[in-house]
Design a protein around this motif. Structure first.
Motif, PDB file in Angstrom:
ATOM      1  N   GLU A   1      50.966  -6.351   3.641  1.00 12.74           N
ATOM      2  CA  GLU A   1      50.933  -5.506   4.832  1.00 12.74           C
ATOM      3  C   GLU A   1      49.799  -5.898   5.766  1.00 12.74           C
ATOM      4  OE1 GLU A   1      53.046  -3.273   5.967  1.00 12.74           O
ATOM      5  OE2 GLU A   1      54.359  -3.689   4.268  1.00 12.74           O
ATOM      6  N   GLU A   2      48.694  -6.366   5.196  1.00 13.81           N
ATOM      7  CA  GLU A   2      47.550  -6.794   6.009  1.00 13.81           C
ATOM      8  C   GLU A   2      47.025  -8.107   5.440  1.00 13.81           C
ATOM      9  OE1 GLU A   2      43.176  -5.169   7.562  1.00 13.81           O
ATOM     10  OE2 GLU A   2      44.530  -3.865   6.432  1.00 13.81           O
ATOM     11  N   VAL A   3      46.971  -9.130   6.280  1.00 13.39           N
ATOM     12  CA  VAL A   3      46.544 -10.441   5.818  1.00 13.39           C
ATOM     13  C   VAL A   3      45.021 -10.525   5.895  1.00 13.39           C
ATOM     14  CG1 VAL A   3      46.659 -12.932   6.207  1.00 13.39           C
ATOM     15  CG2 VAL A   3      48.705 -11.527   6.508  1.00 13.39           C
ATOM     16  N   ASN A   4      44.388 -10.476   4.740  1.00 13.08           N
ATOM     17  CA  ASN A   4      42.934 -10.651   4.650  1.00 13.08           C
ATOM     18  C   ASN A   4      42.607 -11.150   3.249  1.00 13.08           C
ATOM     19  OD1 ASN A   4      42.821  -8.352   2.901  1.00 13.08           O
ATOM     20  ND2 ASN A   4      42.732  -7.018   4.709  1.00 13.08           N
TER      21      ASN A   4
ATOM     22  N   VAL B   1      49.609 -32.118  37.719  1.00 16.19           N
ATOM     23  CA  VAL B   1      48.534 -31.135  37.611  1.00 16.19           C
ATOM     24  C   VAL B   1      49.138 -29.757  37.427  1.00 16.19           C
ATOM     25  CG1 VAL B   1      46.986 -32.490  39.082  1.00 16.19           C
ATOM     26  CG2 VAL B   1      48.441 -30.724  40.114  1.00 16.19           C
ATOM     27  N   SER B   2      48.320 -28.826  36.991  1.00 19.34           N
ATOM     28  CA  SER B   2      48.753 -27.441  36.862  1.00 19.34           C
ATOM     29  C   SER B   2      48.678 -26.743  38.216  1.00 19.34           C
ATOM     30  CB  SER B   2      47.869 -26.696  35.863  1.00 19.34           C
ATOM     31  OG  SER B   2      48.086 -25.295  35.938  1.00 19.34           O
ATOM     32  N   ALA B   3      49.745 -26.018  38.552  1.00 21.83           N
ATOM     33  CA  ALA B   3      49.734 -25.178  39.749  1.00 21.83           C
ATOM     34  C   ALA B   3      49.389 -23.738  39.410  1.00 21.83           C
ATOM     35  CB  ALA B   3      51.097 -25.241  40.444  1.00 21.83           C
ATOM     36  N   GLY B   4      49.321 -23.426  38.119  1.00 19.79           N
ATOM     37  CA  GLY B   4      48.974 -22.074  37.709  1.00 19.79           C
ATOM     38  C   GLY B   4      49.415 -21.794  36.285  1.00 19.79           C
ATOM     39  N   ALA B   5      48.613 -21.007  35.561  1.00 19.40           N
ATOM     40  CA  ALA B   5      48.943 -20.605  34.191  1.00 19.40           C
ATOM     41  C   ALA B   5      49.765 -19.321  34.225  1.00 19.40           C
ATOM     42  CB  ALA B   5      47.666 -20.399  33.384  1.00 19.40           C
ATOM     43  N   ILE B   6      50.848 -19.292  33.431  1.00 21.50           N
ATOM     44  CA  ILE B   6      51.779 -18.161  33.487  1.00 21.50           C
ATOM     45  C   ILE B   6      51.740 -17.303  32.230  1.00 21.50           C
ATOM     46  CG2 ILE B   6      54.172 -17.486  33.890  1.00 21.50           C
ATOM     47  CD1 ILE B   6      52.746 -19.004  36.230  1.00 21.50           C
ATOM     48  N   HIS B   7      51.758 -17.929  31.054  1.00 20.11           N
ATOM     49  CA  HIS B   7      51.757 -17.131  29.839  1.00 20.11           C
ATOM     50  C   HIS B   7      51.127 -17.908  28.692  1.00 20.11           C
ATOM     51  CE1 HIS B   7      55.408 -19.420  28.596  1.00 20.11           C
ATOM     52  NE2 HIS B   7      54.982 -19.148  27.385  1.00 20.11           N
ATOM     53  N   TYR B   8      50.936 -17.195  27.592  1.00 21.41           N
ATOM     54  CA  TYR B   8      50.346 -17.753  26.381  1.00 21.41           C
ATOM     55  C   TYR B   8      51.189 -17.303  25.200  1.00 21.41           C
ATOM     56  CZ  TYR B   8      47.030 -17.975  22.475  1.00 21.41           C
ATOM     57  OH  TYR B   8      46.424 -18.199  21.263  1.00 21.41           O
ATOM     58  N   GLU B   9      51.445 -18.222  24.267  1.00 21.97           N
ATOM     59  CA  GLU B   9      52.225 -17.903  23.073  1.00 21.97           C
ATOM     60  C   GLU B   9      51.299 -17.928  21.859  1.00 21.97           C
ATOM     61  OE1 GLU B   9      55.556 -20.597  22.935  1.00 21.97           O
ATOM     62  OE2 GLU B   9      56.018 -20.251  25.046  1.00 21.97           O
ATOM     63  N   PRO B  10      50.786 -16.770  21.453  1.00 19.78           N
ATOM     64  CA  PRO B  10      49.829 -16.754  20.353  1.00 19.78           C
ATOM     65  C   PRO B  10      50.463 -17.171  19.030  1.00 19.78           C
ATOM     66  CG  PRO B  10      50.184 -14.534  21.242  1.00 19.78           C
ATOM     67  CD  PRO B  10      51.095 -15.447  21.966  1.00 19.78           C
ATOM     68  N   LEU B  11      49.685 -17.837  18.191  1.00 19.08           N
ATOM     69  CA  LEU B  11      50.082 -18.045  16.812  1.00 19.08           C
ATOM     70  C   LEU B  11      49.873 -16.736  16.067  1.00 19.08           C
ATOM     71  CD1 LEU B  11      50.178 -21.139  17.309  1.00 19.08           C
ATOM     72  CD2 LEU B  11      49.039 -21.406  15.102  1.00 19.08           C
ATOM     73  N   GLY B  12      50.789 -16.449  15.157  1.00 15.72           N
ATOM     74  CA  GLY B  12      50.664 -15.238  14.369  1.00 15.72           C
ATOM     75  C   GLY B  12      50.745 -15.533  12.887  1.00 15.72           C
ATOM     76  N   ALA B  13      50.131 -14.657  12.100  1.00 15.14           N
ATOM     77  CA  ALA B  13      50.252 -14.718  10.650  1.00 15.14           C
ATOM     78  C   ALA B  13      51.342 -13.732  10.231  1.00 15.14           C
ATOM     79  CB  ALA B  13      48.928 -14.359   9.986  1.00 15.14           C
ATOM     80  N   TYR B  14      52.376 -14.239   9.568  1.00 17.92           N
ATOM     81  CA  TYR B  14      53.534 -13.440   9.167  1.00 17.92           C
ATOM     82  C   TYR B  14      53.607 -13.381   7.644  1.00 17.92           C
ATOM     83  CZ  TYR B  14      54.944 -14.030  14.024  1.00 17.92           C
ATOM     84  OH  TYR B  14      54.969 -14.018  15.398  1.00 17.92           O
TER      85      TYR B  14
ATOM     86  N   ASP C   1      39.404 -16.511  11.070  1.00 21.59           N
ATOM     87  CA  ASP C   1      39.155 -15.203  11.678  1.00 21.59           C
ATOM     88  C   ASP C   1      39.579 -14.065  10.752  1.00 21.59           C
ATOM     89  OD1 ASP C   1      38.134 -16.381  13.943  1.00 21.59           O
ATOM     90  OD2 ASP C   1      39.989 -16.198  15.107  1.00 21.59           O
ATOM     91  N   LEU C   2      40.598 -14.316   9.919  1.00 22.99           N
ATOM     92  CA  LEU C   2      41.091 -13.301   8.989  1.00 22.99           C
ATOM     93  C   LEU C   2      40.289 -13.263   7.691  1.00 22.99           C
ATOM     94  CD1 LEU C   2      44.935 -13.838   9.512  1.00 22.99           C
ATOM     95  CD2 LEU C   2      43.520 -11.992  10.434  1.00 22.99           C
ATOM     96  N   GLY C   3      39.298 -14.164   7.584  1.00 23.57           N
ATOM     97  CA  GLY C   3      38.411 -14.147   6.429  1.00 23.57           C
ATOM     98  C   GLY C   3      38.938 -14.852   5.201  1.00 23.57           C
TER      99      GLY C   3
END
Length: 289
Positions: free
Chosen positions: A138-141, A120-133, A169-171
Motif C-alpha cells: 500500500e505504501e512503498v518505503n 529548439v523548444s518553443a515552450g514546455a507543455i507537460h511533464y510525465e512523472p515516473l511512478g512507483a506501482y 527519495d522513498l528511502g
C-alpha cells in the motif's frame, strides 16, 4: 473507444513497430473555416506521438481555428522520424519529447545554433512523472519492502536514473554522492534490504508488475497498461527530473518566433488545456508550470 482503450491500442502499435524508422501517420484536420482577411486559414502542421501528445493537441484545434490557423496533427506510432521531418520543413513543429532528447538529436546530427535544421523548444507543455506501482504494497518505503524484493526499472539511461532517484527519495536505497540524473545500478551505495533491480525496456516495466514487488513506470505507459490504481508514489513536482524532463513543442530555430507557433504554445499552456490534462490523465501527466 474510451481513453484507456485508445491509449492501450496506441501502446501496442508502438511496441509492434519498435526499432523501425518508419512512422504510421494520420492527419487530423477540420475543414470548417474561421477565415483571415483573405478568407483562408494558415496551415500549421505538427507531428506527435498519440498518447498523450496528439490527444492534447486535439484540444487546440478549435482554439487555433478561431485564431485563424488550421492545426493539422500527424500522429506517429514511433518517434525516430519526427525530428527529421521538422528539420526538413515537412512539419512546422512537433510535440513528443523533452529537452535532453532534443539536445541529443541536434548533437547526433551535427546541428548547431544557426543551422537550418537546428531545433529548439518553443515552450514546455507537460511533464510525465515516473511512478512507483505496487499491487500488494500500500505504501512503498523501506519498512514495507521485504528482503530481496524485486523492483523493475526502465533500462534506458535517462529513465533508469530517474527511477533510482525516486527509489532513493522513498528511502529504499542510497546513491553515491553526485550520481544525479546520470545514475546507474553501479551508483547504488546502500541497499539495506538487498532489493533486486530488474532492468527492462521502459514500455515493458508496467507489464512486469504482477511478477515484481514494485515497478517504476513512466506515466504514459502506466496509462496504456491501465495500472494507475496501483500508483503508490510519484516523482516530486519540484524534483530535478520534473524540471529537466518537461515535454516541449519543438521547432526549427528560425520558426520559434512565428505568430502561429507562439499562438499554439499559448493555447497549449492555457487554463482550459491544463484542466483537460488534469481531468483526462490525473497524476500521470502534469501540466508544465
Amino acid at each position: 473507444m474510451n481513453k484507456l482503450a485508445k491509449l492501450a491500442a496506441a501502446a501496442l502499435l508502438a511496441a509492434g513497430l519498435a526499432g523501425c524508422s518508419s512512422a504510421s501517420d494520420t492527419q487530423k484536420t477540420d475543414g470548417a473555416d474561421a477565415p483571415k482577411e483573405d478568407g483562408t486559414l494558415e496551415v500549421v502542421k505538427v507531428g506527435a506521438t498519440t498518447a498523450p501528445h496528439a490527444m492534447i493537441l486535439e484540444q487546440a484545434i478549435e482554439p487555433m481555428k478561431e485564431a485563424g490557423y488550421d492545426l493539422q496533427i500527424t500522429e506517429f506510432s514511433d518517434y525516430p522520424n519526427i525530428n527529421p521531418s521538422t528539420s526538413d520543413g515537412s512539419l512546422d513543429a512537433n510535440y513528443f519529447q523533452h529537452q535532453p532528447y532534443l539536445d541529443g538529436y541536434n548533437e547526433d546530427n551535427g546541428y548547431k545554433e544557426g543551422d537550418d535544421g537546428y531545433l529548439v523548444s518553443a515552450g514546455a507543455i507537460h511533464y510525465e512523472p515516473l511512478g512507483a506501482y505496487a499491487q500488494e504494497i500500500e505504501e512503498v518505503n523501506l519498512d514495507n519492502i521485504s528482503e530481496n524484493a524485486k523492483i523493475a526499472v526502465p533500462n534506458d539511461a535517462t529513465n533508469e536514473a530517474r527511477a533510482l532517484l525516486l527509489l532513493q527519495d522513498l528511502g529504499i536505497l542510497t546513491l553515491k554522492d553526485g550520481a544525479g540524473l546520470n545514475a546507474t545500478k553501479a551508483d547504488i551505495k546502500d541497499n539495506p534490504k538487498n532489493v533486486e533491480i530488474i532492468e527492462s525496456a521502459a514500455d515493458q516495466t508496467a507489464n512486469q508488475l504482477p511478477d515484481v514487488d514494485v515497478a517504476v513506470v513512466n506515466g504514459n505507459y502506466a496509462l496504456a497498461a491501465n495500472i494507475t490504481d496501483y500508483l503508490r508514489a510519484n516523482e516530486a513536482s519540484d524534483s530535478e527530473a520534473a524540471k529537466t524532463y518537461q515535454n516541449v513543442v519543438a521547432v526549427k530555430e528560425a520558426n520559434k518566433d512565428k505568430d502561429s507557433i507562439k499562438k499554439l504554445v499559448e493555447i497549449l499552456k492555457s487554463d482550459d488545456i491544463k484542466k483537460y490534462i488534469e481531468d483526462e490523465f490525473g497524476v500521470s501527466v502534469v501540466p508544465a508550470a
